[in-house]
Design a protein around this motif. Structure first.
Motif, PDB file in Angstrom:
ATOM      1  N   GLN A  30       2.936  -1.139   4.092  1.00 20.98           N
ATOM      2  CA  GLN A  30       1.896  -2.136   3.890  1.00 20.98           C
ATOM      3  C   GLN A  30       1.563  -2.216   2.393  1.00 20.98           C
ATOM      4  O   GLN A  30       1.418  -1.194   1.719  1.00 20.98           O
ATOM      5  CB  GLN A  30       0.643  -1.748   4.683  1.00 20.98           C
ATOM      6  N   GLU A  31       1.455  -3.452   1.885  1.00 21.33           N
ATOM      7  CA  GLU A  31       1.157  -3.640   0.474  1.00 21.33           C
ATOM      8  C   GLU A  31      -0.357  -3.730   0.274  1.00 21.33           C
ATOM      9  O   GLU A  31      -1.057  -4.418   1.015  1.00 21.33           O
ATOM     10  CB  GLU A  31       1.826  -4.923  -0.050  1.00 21.33           C
ATOM     11  N   PHE A  32      -0.852  -3.018  -0.736  1.00 23.68           N
ATOM     12  CA  PHE A  32      -2.277  -2.996  -1.058  1.00 23.68           C
ATOM     13  C   PHE A  32      -2.495  -3.555  -2.457  1.00 23.68           C
ATOM     14  O   PHE A  32      -1.692  -3.330  -3.353  1.00 23.68           O
ATOM     15  CB  PHE A  32      -2.816  -1.557  -1.040  1.00 23.68           C
ATOM     16  N   ARG A  33      -3.604  -4.260  -2.636  1.00 20.40           N
ATOM     17  CA  ARG A  33      -4.042  -4.695  -3.970  1.00 20.40           C
ATOM     18  C   ARG A  33      -5.128  -3.719  -4.399  1.00 20.40           C
ATOM     19  O   ARG A  33      -6.163  -3.595  -3.754  1.00 20.40           O
ATOM     20  CB  ARG A  33      -4.579  -6.120  -3.926  1.00 20.40           C
ATOM     21  N   LEU A  34      -4.886  -3.011  -5.504  1.00 21.20           N
ATOM     22  CA  LEU A  34      -5.782  -1.961  -5.956  1.00 21.20           C
ATOM     23  C   LEU A  34      -6.834  -2.542  -6.892  1.00 21.20           C
ATOM     24  O   LEU A  34      -6.502  -3.141  -7.917  1.00 21.20           O
ATOM     25  CB  LEU A  34      -5.000  -0.845  -6.644  1.00 21.20           C
ATOM     26  N   THR A  35      -8.089  -2.379  -6.513  1.00 16.83           N
ATOM     27  CA  THR A  35      -9.188  -3.024  -7.225  1.00 16.83           C
ATOM     28  C   THR A  35     -10.307  -2.067  -7.632  1.00 16.83           C
ATOM     29  O   THR A  35     -11.232  -2.478  -8.325  1.00 16.83           O
ATOM     30  CB  THR A  35      -9.810  -4.122  -6.350  1.00 16.83           C
ATOM     31  N   THR A  36     -10.245  -0.817  -7.184  1.00 13.09           N
ATOM     32  CA  THR A  36     -11.312   0.142  -7.464  1.00 13.09           C
ATOM     33  C   THR A  36     -10.716   1.476  -7.869  1.00 13.09           C
ATOM     34  O   THR A  36      -9.712   1.913  -7.308  1.00 13.09           O
ATOM     35  CB  THR A  36     -12.194   0.348  -6.210  1.00 13.09           C
ATOM     36  N   LEU A  37     -11.360   2.124  -8.832  1.00 10.92           N
ATOM     37  CA  LEU A  37     -10.969   3.461  -9.237  1.00 10.92           C
ATOM     38  C   LEU A  37     -12.090   4.435  -8.872  1.00 10.92           C
ATOM     39  O   LEU A  37     -13.269   4.113  -9.038  1.00 10.92           O
ATOM     40  CB  LEU A  37     -10.751   3.540 -10.751  1.00 10.92           C
ATOM     41  N   ASN A  38     -11.712   5.591  -8.397  1.00 14.91           N
ATOM     42  CA  ASN A  38     -12.652   6.685  -8.218  1.00 14.91           C
ATOM     43  C   ASN A  38     -12.295   7.696  -9.301  1.00 14.91           C
ATOM     44  O   ASN A  38     -11.178   8.211  -9.330  1.00 14.91           O
ATOM     45  CB  ASN A  38     -12.531   7.298  -6.822  1.00 14.91           C
ATOM     46  N   TYR A  52      -8.038   2.642  -5.160  1.00 14.33           N
ATOM     47  CA  TYR A  52      -8.231   2.193  -3.778  1.00 14.33           C
ATOM     48  C   TYR A  52      -8.237   0.673  -3.758  1.00 14.33           C
ATOM     49  O   TYR A  52      -8.529   0.033  -4.762  1.00 14.33           O
ATOM     50  CB  TYR A  52      -9.563   2.713  -3.218  1.00 14.33           C
ATOM     51  N   GLY A  53      -7.927   0.107  -2.605  1.00 11.43           N
ATOM     52  CA  GLY A  53      -7.933  -1.338  -2.481  1.00 11.43           C
ATOM     53  C   GLY A  53      -7.809  -1.769  -1.039  1.00 11.43           C
ATOM     54  O   GLY A  53      -8.005  -0.971  -0.116  1.00 11.43           O
ATOM     55  N   ARG A  54      -7.459  -3.008  -0.856  1.00 12.09           N
ATOM     56  CA  ARG A  54      -7.336  -3.599   0.480  1.00 12.09           C
ATOM     57  C   ARG A  54      -5.913  -4.097   0.687  1.00 12.09           C
ATOM     58  O   ARG A  54      -5.228  -4.466  -0.258  1.00 12.09           O
ATOM     59  CB  ARG A  54      -8.298  -4.762   0.623  1.00 12.09           C
ATOM     60  N   PRO A  55      -5.502  -4.155   1.946  1.00 10.47           N
ATOM     61  CA  PRO A  55      -4.174  -4.716   2.235  1.00 10.47           C
ATOM     62  C   PRO A  55      -4.083  -6.166   1.749  1.00 10.47           C
ATOM     63  O   PRO A  55      -5.036  -6.937   1.899  1.00 10.47           O
ATOM     64  CB  PRO A  55      -4.080  -4.658   3.763  1.00 10.47           C
ATOM     65  N   VAL A  56      -2.956  -6.519   1.166  1.00  8.23           N
ATOM     66  CA  VAL A  56      -2.731  -7.878   0.674  1.00  8.23           C
ATOM     67  C   VAL A  56      -2.817  -8.874   1.824  1.00  8.23           C
ATOM     68  O   VAL A  56      -3.312  -9.986   1.656  1.00  8.23           O
ATOM     69  CB  VAL A  56      -1.364  -7.964  -0.050  1.00  8.23           C
ATOM     70  N   GLY A  58      -4.748  -8.850   4.241  1.00  2.96           N
ATOM     71  CA  GLY A  58      -6.106  -8.967   4.746  1.00  2.96           C
ATOM     72  C   GLY A  58      -6.452  -7.838   5.694  1.00  2.96           C
ATOM     73  O   GLY A  58      -5.626  -6.984   5.997  1.00  2.96           O
ATOM     74  N   GLY A  59      -7.679  -7.849   6.119  1.00  2.00           N
ATOM     75  CA  GLY A  59      -8.156  -6.793   7.002  1.00  2.00           C
ATOM     76  C   GLY A  59      -8.688  -5.621   6.211  1.00  2.00           C
ATOM     77  O   GLY A  59      -8.580  -5.556   4.997  1.00  2.00           O
TER      78      GLY A  59
END
Length: 95
Positions: A30-38, A52-56, A58-59
């Protein structure tokens, strides 16, 4: 706890990645778009970061961490965020 000694076990901040610095990575097909760093401050004073991010597609997807690519602009973002967090912590107004 004795005297003024307080054991702090962790310091961490979440940082939004500016749109122009976001990237994609795959995990378990599954491809994720990474938008947040911890970003964590380690006991030795160095920094560690995960993305961290969300699946491209959706969901919500799983909460899965990714390595942060070795890119100078991401390293600079992490360092600026840590410095800003230090300012904010240092200026806290208490409870």
């Amino acid at each position: 706890m004795t005297g003024d000694a307080v054991e702090v076990s962790a310091l961490a901040i979440n940082v939004r990645v500016p749109e122009e610095l976001c990237w994609t990575d795959s995990r378990r097909g599954q491809e994720f778009r990474l938008t947040t760093l911890n970003v964590r401050l380690l006991p030795d004073g160095s920094l560690a970061a995960k993305a961290y991010g969300r699946p491209v597609e959706g969901g919500r997807g799983a909460y899965v961490s990714f390595a942060v690519p070795d890119r100078p602009e991401l390293a600079a973002l992490i360092e600026r965020a840590a410095a800003r967090a230090a300012e904010l912590w240092g200026a806290h107004r208490g409870l």
